[in-house]
Design an enzyme around this catalytic site. Structure first.
Site, PDB file in Angstrom:
ATOM      1  N   SER A 140       0.752  -1.466   0.181  1.00  0.00           N
ATOM      2  CA  SER A 140      -0.008  -0.190   0.086  1.00  0.00           C
ATOM      3  C   SER A 140       1.015   1.178   0.102  1.00  0.00           C
ATOM      4  O   SER A 140       2.076   1.125   0.474  1.00  0.00           O
ATOM      5  CB  SER A 140      -0.710   0.144   1.177  1.00  0.00           C
ATOM      6  OG  SER A 140      -1.413   1.184   1.491  1.00  0.00           O
ATOM      7  N   TYR A 153      -1.930  -0.242  10.638  1.00  0.00           N
ATOM      8  CA  TYR A 153      -1.771  -0.833   9.187  1.00  0.00           C
ATOM      9  C   TYR A 153      -0.713  -0.338   8.371  1.00  0.00           C
ATOM     10  O   TYR A 153       0.150  -1.329   7.797  1.00  0.00           O
ATOM     11  CB  TYR A 153      -3.076  -0.105   8.564  1.00  0.00           C
ATOM     12  CG  TYR A 153      -3.415  -0.506   7.132  1.00  0.00           C
ATOM     13  CD1 TYR A 153      -3.887  -1.730   6.685  1.00  0.00           C
ATOM     14  CD2 TYR A 153      -3.067   0.362   6.217  1.00  0.00           C
ATOM     15  CE1 TYR A 153      -3.993  -1.936   5.300  1.00  0.00           C
ATOM     16  CE2 TYR A 153      -3.214   0.139   4.840  1.00  0.00           C
ATOM     17  CZ  TYR A 153      -3.724  -1.058   4.506  1.00  0.00           C
ATOM     18  OH  TYR A 153      -4.042  -1.269   3.225  1.00  0.00           O
TER      19      TYR A 153
HETATM   20  N1  LIG Z   1      -8.684  -1.046  -1.517  1.00  0.00           N
HETATM   21  C1  LIG Z   1      -7.747  -0.292  -1.264  1.00  0.00           C
HETATM   22  O1  LIG Z   1      -7.944   0.930  -1.073  1.00  0.00           O
HETATM   23  C2  LIG Z   1      -6.177  -0.584  -0.736  1.00  0.00           C
HETATM   24  C3  LIG Z   1      -5.177   0.283  -1.009  1.00  0.00           C
HETATM   25  C4  LIG Z   1      -3.840  -0.189  -0.597  1.00  0.00           C
HETATM   26  C5  LIG Z   1      -3.732  -1.476  -0.365  1.00  0.00           C
HETATM   27  N2  LIG Z   1      -4.815  -2.397  -0.104  1.00  0.00           N
HETATM   28  C6  LIG Z   1      -4.332  -3.973  -0.191  1.00  0.00           C
HETATM   29  O2  LIG Z   1      -5.104  -4.582  -0.839  1.00  0.00           O
HETATM   30  C7  LIG Z   1      -5.259  -5.943  -0.267  1.00  0.00           C
HETATM   31  C8  LIG Z   1      -6.704  -6.251  -0.717  1.00  0.00           C
HETATM   32  O3  LIG Z   1      -7.616  -5.460   0.146  1.00  0.00           O
HETATM   33  P1  LIG Z   1      -8.845  -5.247  -0.724  1.00  0.00           P
HETATM   34  O4  LIG Z   1      -8.764  -3.607  -0.761  1.00  0.00           O
HETATM   35  O5  LIG Z   1      -9.198  -5.780  -2.081  1.00  0.00           O
HETATM   36  O6  LIG Z   1      -9.973  -5.301   0.280  1.00  0.00           O
HETATM   37  P2  LIG Z   1     -11.199  -6.478   0.636  1.00  0.00           P
HETATM   38  O7  LIG Z   1     -12.165  -6.421  -0.528  1.00  0.00           O
HETATM   39  O8  LIG Z   1     -11.691  -6.183   1.931  1.00  0.00           O
HETATM   40  O9  LIG Z   1     -10.458  -7.841   0.464  1.00  0.00           O
HETATM   41  C9  LIG Z   1      -9.786  -8.139   1.497  1.00  0.00           C
HETATM   42  C10 LIG Z   1      -9.544  -9.647   1.396  1.00  0.00           C
HETATM   43  O10 LIG Z   1      -8.522 -10.247   2.215  1.00  0.00           O
HETATM   44  C11 LIG Z   1      -9.284 -11.230   2.924  1.00  0.00           C
HETATM   45  N3  LIG Z   1      -8.544 -11.672   4.405  1.00  0.00           N
HETATM   46  C12 LIG Z   1      -8.746 -10.820   5.386  1.00  0.00           C
HETATM   47  N4  LIG Z   1      -7.981 -11.477   6.372  1.00  0.00           N
HETATM   48  C13 LIG Z   1      -7.658 -12.707   5.866  1.00  0.00           C
HETATM   49  C14 LIG Z   1      -7.109 -13.877   6.323  1.00  0.00           C
HETATM   50  N5  LIG Z   1      -6.697 -14.116   7.699  1.00  0.00           N
HETATM   51  N6  LIG Z   1      -6.943 -15.015   5.684  1.00  0.00           N
HETATM   52  C15 LIG Z   1      -7.252 -14.822   4.266  1.00  0.00           C
HETATM   53  N7  LIG Z   1      -7.825 -13.893   3.696  1.00  0.00           N
HETATM   54  C16 LIG Z   1      -8.181 -12.836   4.509  1.00  0.00           C
HETATM   55  C17 LIG Z   1     -10.614 -11.165   2.827  1.00  0.00           C
HETATM   56  O11 LIG Z   1     -11.455 -12.137   3.156  1.00  0.00           O
HETATM   57  P3  LIG Z   1     -13.056 -12.215   3.903  1.00  0.00           P
HETATM   58  O12 LIG Z   1     -13.924 -12.107   2.599  1.00  0.00           O
HETATM   59  O13 LIG Z   1     -13.255 -13.754   4.272  1.00  0.00           O
HETATM   60  O14 LIG Z   1     -13.046 -11.039   4.729  1.00  0.00           O
HETATM   61  C18 LIG Z   1     -10.888 -10.519   1.466  1.00  0.00           C
HETATM   62  O15 LIG Z   1     -10.737 -11.685   0.587  1.00  0.00           O
HETATM   63  C19 LIG Z   1      -4.916  -5.713   1.091  1.00  0.00           C
HETATM   64  O16 LIG Z   1      -3.600  -6.341   1.490  1.00  0.00           O
HETATM   65  C20 LIG Z   1      -5.064  -4.231   1.307  1.00  0.00           C
HETATM   66  O17 LIG Z   1      -4.269  -3.879   2.354  1.00  0.00           O
HETATM   67  C21 LIG Z   1      -6.020  -1.984  -0.432  1.00  0.00           C
END
Ligand SMILES: NC(=O)c1ccc[n+]([C@@H]2O[C@H](COP(=O)([O-])OP(=O)(O)OC[C@H]3O[C@@H](n4cnc5c(N)ncnc54)[C@H](OP(=O)(O)O)[C@@H]3O)[C@@H](O)[C@H]2O)c1
Length: 282
Positions: A140, A153
């Site tokens: 991130s 975070y």
């Molecule tokens: N969206 C943004 O703005 C943004 C920006 C920078 C970085 N990121 C990074 O992108 C990555 C994906 O996030 P996202 O934005 O796509 O959010 P998201 O839609 O909330 O997806 C997160 C995913 O991680 C899973 N997860 C959480 N804890 C877990 C565990 N213990 N074991 C396996 N899976 C787990 C969730 O599963 P469940 O469905 O079971 O909850 C969900 O599938 C993250 O690492 C986040 O930090 C996102």
């Protein structure tokens, strides 16, 4: 030969979209999720893209060592290799540092840092044997620039950045490339379903309760302005997977690029005043 990709956290957001993107690029995708009963959205997206036959769902919770080894061993038994690992699973812990319990900060690291370390360590021996592989870490912009109220975070992502930089150098001569994808804010479930607010931080007695309320209003107002679709991040992950010689870092998102630019350009004292004013936490 069809390439094999394994992705963590594929039930929503960047993980789900990356599964579809990589399948479109002709990978066979092991789309893992901690709760496979949440696969419906992925199944629907795969059916719409007409690539359902290239995606299989497997259970993997990055905080559960047995579930990691089971998913990886099963992938090797069925497909004999893993060409691309996308370490994507994650959640955000929110709250002023003073208002968070130590256990809550540890929990953040268990998923966002140790979870990726554990999955990576399970996969490396197979990539070493095949003399090739891509390990893509979804970190991130918060792993490059410290962000108030989500400090834990940020810290978990900084840790992953440091570990991955070193790992990249360790694995280079083995034919394995480690890559950091650093998104700004994109439309996913992370700030809706997967944001955890510290228990004390929610309480009116918390030392920073009033400031936290102001910050929450700021987030709501900015979120309402609309975040870009995360398809762009998935597309970048697809490009990195296919790139013959990818870089260490890929920053994506106008906000992320702006943050890096301001951090590099402004003296720290001006920068901190600007962030304090912008986020209304002063
Ligand atoms: N969206 C943004 O703005 C943004 C920006 C920078 C970085 N990121 C990074 O992108 C990555 C994906 O996030 P996202 O934005 O796509 O959010 P998201 O839609 O909330 O997806 C997160 C995913 O991680 C899973 N997860 C959480 N804890 C877990 C565990 N213990 N074991 C396996 N899976 C787990 C969730 O599963 P469940 O469905 O079971 O909850 C969900 O599938 C993250 O690492 C986040 O930090 C996102």
């Amino acid at each position: 030969m069809q390439k094999i990709a394994l992705i963590t956290g594929s039930s929503s957001g960047i993980g789900l979209l990356s599964a579809v993107e990589l399948a479109r690029r002709n990978y066979h995708v092991i789309a893992t999720m901690r709760d496979p009963s949440r696969r419906e959205r992925l199944d629907k997206a795969a059916a719409e893209a007409k690539i359902s036959d290239r995606i299989e769902v497997a259970q993997l919770d990055v905080t559960q060592p047995l579930s990691i080894s089971h998913a990886v061993q099963q992938t090797i038994r069925n497909h004999q290799r893993i060409d691309v690992l996308v370490n994507n699973a994650g959640f955000a812990m929110a709250g002023f540092a003073e208002d968070l319990y130590l256990d809550e900060i540890r929990k953040q690291f268990e998923t966002n840092f140790f979870g990726h370390v554990a999955v990576t360590k399970e996969v490396i021996p197979f990539m070493r044997a095949q003399k090739s592989g891509r390990i893509i870490m979804v970190t991130s912009i918060a792993g490059r620039v410290g962000q108030p109220v989500v400090g834990s975070y940020s810290a978990s992502k900084f840790a992953l950045e440091g570990w991955s930089e070193a790992l990249r150098i360790e694995l280079r001569s083995l034919g394995i490339r480690v890559v950091l994808v650093e998104p700004g804010a994109f439309e996913t479930d992370i700030w809706v379903r997967n944001v955890e607010i510290g228990k004390l931080a929610m309480d009116a007695s918390a030392p920073n309760h009033a400031r936290a309320q102001r910050f929450s209003e700021f987030v709501k107002k900015n979120g309402d302005k609309g975040r870009p679709s995360a398809e762009a991040v998935a597309h970048l992950i697809g490009k990195v997977a296919d790139h013959p010689n990818p870089k260490l870092r890929y920053v994506i998102g106008t906000d992320a690029k702006m943050a890096l630019w301001m951090r590099a350009l402004l003296p720290w004292k001006s920068y901190e005043k600007m962030v304090e004013k912008f986020t209304q936490i002063g």
